[in-house]
Scaffold this motif. Structure first.
Motif, short mmCIF file in Angstrom:
data_model
loop_
_atom_site.label_atom_id
_atom_site.label_comp_id
_atom_site.label_asym_id
_atom_site.label_seq_id
_atom_site.Cartn_x
_atom_site.Cartn_y
_atom_site.Cartn_z
N ARG A 170 0.73 -1.14 0.08
CA ARG A 170 -0.04 0.17 -0.07
C ARG A 170 0.83 1.16 -0.01
NH1 ARG A 170 -2.85 -3.32 4.01
NH2 ARG A 170 -4.87 -4.24 2.95
N ASP A 171 1.82 1.17 0.86
CA ASP A 171 2.77 2.56 0.87
C ASP A 171 3.45 2.64 -0.63
OD1 ASP A 171 2.30 2.87 3.42
OD2 ASP A 171 4.28 1.96 4.26
N GLY A 172 3.66 1.47 -1.40
CA GLY A 172 4.02 1.62 -2.64
C GLY A 172 3.16 2.07 -3.90
N GLY A 173 1.76 2.20 -3.53
CA GLY A 173 0.75 2.86 -4.42
C GLY A 173 -0.19 1.80 -4.72
N LEU A 174 -0.16 0.62 -4.39
CA LEU A 174 -1.13 -0.43 -4.89
C LEU A 174 -2.36 -0.10 -4.15
CD1 LEU A 174 1.64 -1.63 -5.37
CD2 LEU A 174 0.64 -3.98 -5.41
N ARG A 175 -3.57 -0.19 -4.67
CA ARG A 175 -4.82 -0.06 -4.21
C ARG A 175 -5.97 -1.10 -3.82
NH1 ARG A 175 -7.30 1.86 -7.93
NH2 ARG A 175 -6.06 1.42 -9.72
N LYS A 176 -5.35 -2.33 -4.20
CA LYS A 176 -6.50 -3.44 -4.23
C LYS A 176 -5.85 -4.41 -3.26
CE LYS A 176 -7.85 -2.06 -9.14
NZ LYS A 176 -7.79 -2.61 -10.38
N VAL A 177 -5.11 -4.30 -2.40
CA VAL A 177 -4.43 -5.27 -1.51
C VAL A 177 -5.38 -5.83 -0.66
CG1 VAL A 177 -2.61 -5.77 0.11
CG2 VAL A 177 -2.28 -4.19 -1.71
N ALA A 178 -5.44 -7.08 -0.56
CA ALA A 178 -6.22 -7.71 0.38
C ALA A 178 -5.36 -8.80 1.24
CB ALA A 178 -7.39 -8.72 -0.20
N THR A 179 -5.48 -8.78 2.57
CA THR A 179 -4.46 -9.65 3.48
C THR A 179 -5.29 -10.83 3.67
OG1 THR A 179 -3.41 -7.48 4.36
CG2 THR A 179 -3.27 -9.76 5.58
N VAL A 180 -4.84 -12.11 3.40
CA VAL A 180 -5.51 -13.25 3.63
C VAL A 180 -4.57 -14.18 4.06
CG1 VAL A 180 -6.87 -15.22 2.82
CG2 VAL A 180 -6.98 -12.96 1.70
N PRO A 181 -4.30 -14.24 5.65
CA PRO A 181 -3.06 -14.90 6.18
C PRO A 181 -2.98 -16.17 5.54
CG PRO A 181 -4.28 -13.69 7.52
CD PRO A 181 -5.02 -13.41 6.51
N MET A 182 -2.03 -16.81 5.73
CA MET A 182 -1.90 -18.39 5.16
C MET A 182 -1.91 -19.32 6.49
SD MET A 182 0.42 -19.22 1.91
CE MET A 182 1.81 -18.17 1.98
#
Length: 394
Positions: A170-182
């Protein structure tokens, strides 16, 4: 829901990605999800079949830096395959060229980029970290961040397995990040597998008695895993307390790893353990996991160690750091032999059995891989439903 995974990092003799995708096939529910893994390989053919899907291989060139792997090089052929498979969701699990191929495909499927790799941490930060800050390195590698932002534009989701990686993206400018822990393979790893006789045998292979501290390290012999650093730190810590290290792995950096052990007779190098039950017993029988890589996106071995009741001695950056629990091992300054040696010294000197007991108590709470896939499939189903709703509303 048919999910097609364009999986650049799968290989029959691979590591974490192999474990991940093969469990995905088992976790999918026939009639609800169909999983098709597409991997580059020696030849065209079916590699594995399961009730809810299959792994298929398409002929592709070998990857020059690791001959176990191949790489996708024929975009029209990949697009034609996707046209035939008609997925509801198409995943790409590499941040390199194959997701760009997927992004350019004209099909209607939901697109998901799964970040199984963190090249900036594995390469750029490791190469230039000793002489430059991460901010400076990021500026120098802005071409790669631009590449990731273009992928973000071409995909509906960017799936990250850890909060730390999600924040960096997100800090790098990505807007569609979803966190799904493994998570870990269910029903395999447990503190109950601890075998004191095996522990004594492993310490004997390290030339030590049962009253020594036994550390375990798992992973490829590759530069980003930093095994020479781990070995040097264990050697330094061993002057204060007897410490044995068992490292199970193989890879192109093996010569350097062997060379690093020559000054310490208390280190045992073994081949990877392919029997998962045996591996679980080895993990549970150690006193702590030690890990040198700060570039993990999730760090499966750390999760498996936690599920086995082991404290973790891990760097303070990357997916391994996200696994750490205070009072159950130690975090050290990433890339620092001195800091790691001090962390091992502290652990060996300050009641490791108590820390292991704490870790064993919490082991049952480690997320399973099946729970991860349930959440991932639900994320896809919600995104597809939202897309359908928006289309109907229009």
């Amino acid at each position: 829901m048919r999910i097609v995974d364009i999986c650049a990092f799968y290989a029959p003799r691979g590591g974490g990605v192999k474990t991940y995708v093969e469990r995905k096939l088992q976790a999918a529910r026939p009639g609800e999800q169909e999983i098709i893994i597409v991997a580059p390989g020696d030849r065209d053919g079916v590699v594995m079949e399961a009730p809810a899907g299959r792994i298929i291989s398409i002929a592709a060139p070998r990857f020059p830096l690791d001959r176990r792997y191949h790489y996708f090089d024929d975009e029209p052929r990949l697009h034609a395959l996707l046209d035939r498979l008609r997925p509801d969701v198409v995943e790409a699990s590499s941040p390199w060229s194959s997701p760009a191929m997927v992004a350019r495909w004209r099909g209607p499927a939901l697109r998901s980029l799964v970040m199984h790799a963190d090249p900036l941490s594995a390469y750029a930060y490791r190469w230039f970290g000793p002489v430059a800050s991460r901010r400076t390195i990021d500026r120098g590698f802005d071409w790669f961040w631009r590449h990731l932002r273009r992928l973000d534009d071409g995909f509906d989701l960017v799936v990250s397995a850890s909060a730390g990686l999600s924040a960096r993206l997100r800090d790098g400018g990505l807007r569609k990040v979803a966190t799904v822990p493994m998570g870990v393979t269910p029903g395999v790893f447990s503190p109950d597998r601890r075998d004191e006789a095996l522990r004594a045998e492993l310490l004997a292979r390290c030339g030590l008695r049962p009253d020594a501290t036994l550390l375990i390290g798992l992973g490829r012999h590759a530069p980003e895993k930093r095994w020479p650093m781990v070995i040097e730190a264990v050697t330094g810590a061993g002057y204060a307390n007897p410490v044995g290290l068992v490292v199970l792995g193989e890879g192109r950096d093996r010569t350097r790893v062997i060379r690093a052990t020559r000054s310490n007779p208390h280190i045992y190098l073994g081949r990877p353990e392919t029997d998962r039950q045996r591996l679980a017993t080895i993990l549970a029988s150690a006193d702590a996991l030690v890990h040198g890589c700060e570039a993990e996106t999730f760090c499966m071995v750390a999760a498996e160690a936690k599920a086995s009741g082991l404290p973790l001695i891990v760097p303070d950056q990357g997916g391994a750091s996200d696994q750490f629990v205070e009072g159950q091992g130690a975090r050290y300054r990433a890339c620092s032999t001195t800091s790691l040696a001090e962390a091992i010294r502290r652990f060996a000197a300050t009641m490791p059995a108590h820390q292991r007991a704490e870790a064993s108590r919490d082991a049952a709470g480690v997320m399973t891989m099946d729970a991860h896939f349930e959440r991932l499939f639900a994320t896809y189903a919600e995104a597809l439903a939202m897309r359908t709703g928006l289309r109907d509303a229009a």
